[in-house]
Design a protein around this motif. Structure first.
Motif, PDB file in Angstrom:
ATOM      1  N   GLN A  11       0.835  -1.202   0.000  1.00 21.61           N
ATOM      2  CA  GLN A  11       0.000   0.000   0.000  1.00 21.61           C
ATOM      3  C   GLN A  11       0.872   1.256   0.000  1.00 21.61           C
ATOM      4  O   GLN A  11       1.787   1.399   0.803  1.00 21.61           O
ATOM      5  CB  GLN A  11      -0.911   0.026   1.225  1.00 21.61           C
ATOM      6  N   GLU A  24       2.721   2.405   6.495  1.00 20.25           N
ATOM      7  CA  GLU A  24       3.119   1.380   7.458  1.00 20.25           C
ATOM      8  C   GLU A  24       2.444   0.050   7.119  1.00 20.25           C
ATOM      9  O   GLU A  24       3.048  -1.020   7.263  1.00 20.25           O
ATOM     10  CB  GLU A  24       2.770   1.819   8.875  1.00 20.25           C
ATOM     11  N   LEU A  25       1.185   0.125   6.670  1.00 19.78           N
ATOM     12  CA  LEU A  25       0.501  -1.087   6.240  1.00 19.78           C
ATOM     13  C   LEU A  25       1.218  -1.705   5.043  1.00 19.78           C
ATOM     14  O   LEU A  25       1.372  -2.933   4.963  1.00 19.78           O
ATOM     15  CB  LEU A  25      -0.954  -0.784   5.879  1.00 19.78           C
ATOM     16  N   GLN A  29       2.532  -5.497   4.811  1.00 19.84           N
ATOM     17  CA  GLN A  29       2.142  -6.407   3.730  1.00 19.84           C
ATOM     18  C   GLN A  29       3.371  -7.010   3.061  1.00 19.84           C
ATOM     19  O   GLN A  29       3.405  -8.210   2.749  1.00 19.84           O
ATOM     20  CB  GLN A  29       1.316  -5.643   2.691  1.00 19.84           C
ATOM     21  N   GLN A 211      -6.390  -8.683   8.063  1.00 19.68           N
ATOM     22  CA  GLN A 211      -6.357  -7.272   8.455  1.00 19.68           C
ATOM     23  C   GLN A 211      -5.373  -6.458   7.611  1.00 19.68           C
ATOM     24  O   GLN A 211      -5.384  -5.233   7.644  1.00 19.68           O
ATOM     25  CB  GLN A 211      -5.995  -7.167   9.933  1.00 19.68           C
ATOM     26  N   LEU A 212      -4.524  -7.144   6.831  1.00 21.81           N
ATOM     27  CA  LEU A 212      -3.539  -6.468   6.004  1.00 21.81           C
ATOM     28  C   LEU A 212      -4.065  -6.142   4.613  1.00 21.81           C
ATOM     29  O   LEU A 212      -3.378  -5.456   3.844  1.00 21.81           O
ATOM     30  CB  LEU A 212      -2.284  -7.347   5.863  1.00 21.81           C
ATOM     31  N   SER A 214      -5.522  -4.633   1.354  1.00 23.76           N
ATOM     32  CA  SER A 214      -5.868  -3.335   0.774  1.00 23.76           C
ATOM     33  C   SER A 214      -5.689  -3.403  -0.732  1.00 23.76           C
ATOM     34  O   SER A 214      -5.030  -4.305  -1.261  1.00 23.76           O
ATOM     35  CB  SER A 214      -4.998  -2.210   1.371  1.00 23.76           C
TER      36      SER A 214
END
Length: 216
Positions: A11, A24-25, A29, A211-212, A214
């Protein structure tokens, strides 16, 4: 046959002044997909990225320390430039700020770009398609058996649609499906090049991994 595993970058920073920065995501990932490859003992013989920071930083966060080869044909099309060209420099605020409106408008804009329906873009669709094909040939012209590539959604959509012999419209339809750090796998030998797996994210198939997820 050899494998070309192409991973979309993590992301980036949608809505920020500089999109070409992993969030940060995005780093999380990237660490997750790198850990999965090591768990599967999938060790690349060759590393290739585009020249964009989000692509190179994805590879770094995956845990591969050797310097990759760089081919600018793997860079994303400039979606900001396309929107500016279509709207003649006056992109509506809702297109810039609302995620759903942005991607719906971008889809329409790319279709118009493919049809040469507006002027002023820094790159034609024909030039984009040609450089992606040049990058594909560069990455697969090798004795390596496992080639790891980090690129972007538009490039992956273009490469996949060509491998399938699909219409040019499918490039964008595929582009919009591709998840951050998703894996698309091709098999190649000589001039043969075929799709084996598209948009796979086994590293997200746990409650914590989910939860990761995107797309942009």
């Amino acid at each position: 046959m050899a494998e070309l595993l192409i991973i979309r970058h993590g992301q980036a920073s949608f809505g920020q002044d500089n999109y070409d920065v992993l969030s940060e995501l995005g780093h999380a990932q990237s660490r997750a997909v790198g850990a999965l490859l090591r768990e599967l003992d999938w060790v690349p013989d060759r590393l290739v990225t585009g020249s964009l920071e989000r692509q190179k930083d994805t590879l770094s966060s995956m845990g591969f320390s050797q310097a990759p080869e760089v081919h600018e044909g793997l860079n994303e099309y400039d979606f900001g430039d396309l929107l500016n060209a279509r709207f003649k420099g006056d992109v509506p605020d809702i297109v810039k700020g609302d995620r759903k409106t942005h991607f719906r408008t971008l889809r329409e804009t790319v279709f118009d770009w493919q049809d040469d329906a507006f002027d002023g873009a820094s790159e034609t669709y024909g030039a984009f398609a040609a450089r992606v094909e040049a990058a594909r040939k560069f990455a697969s012209d090798t004795d390596a058996k496992r080639v790891l590539v980090v690129s972007s959604g538009g490039v992956i959509g273009q490469m996949t649609s060509v491998a399938l012999g699909a219409s040019k419209r499918e490039m964008m339809n595929l582009n919009l499906q591709i998840k951050n750090t998703a894996m698309t796998r091709f098999m190649f030998s000589g001039k043969a090049f075929s799709l084996h797996e598209f948009n796979a994210t086994p590293h997200f198939m746990t409650p914590s991994g989910a939860q990761l997820l995107s797309y942009s």
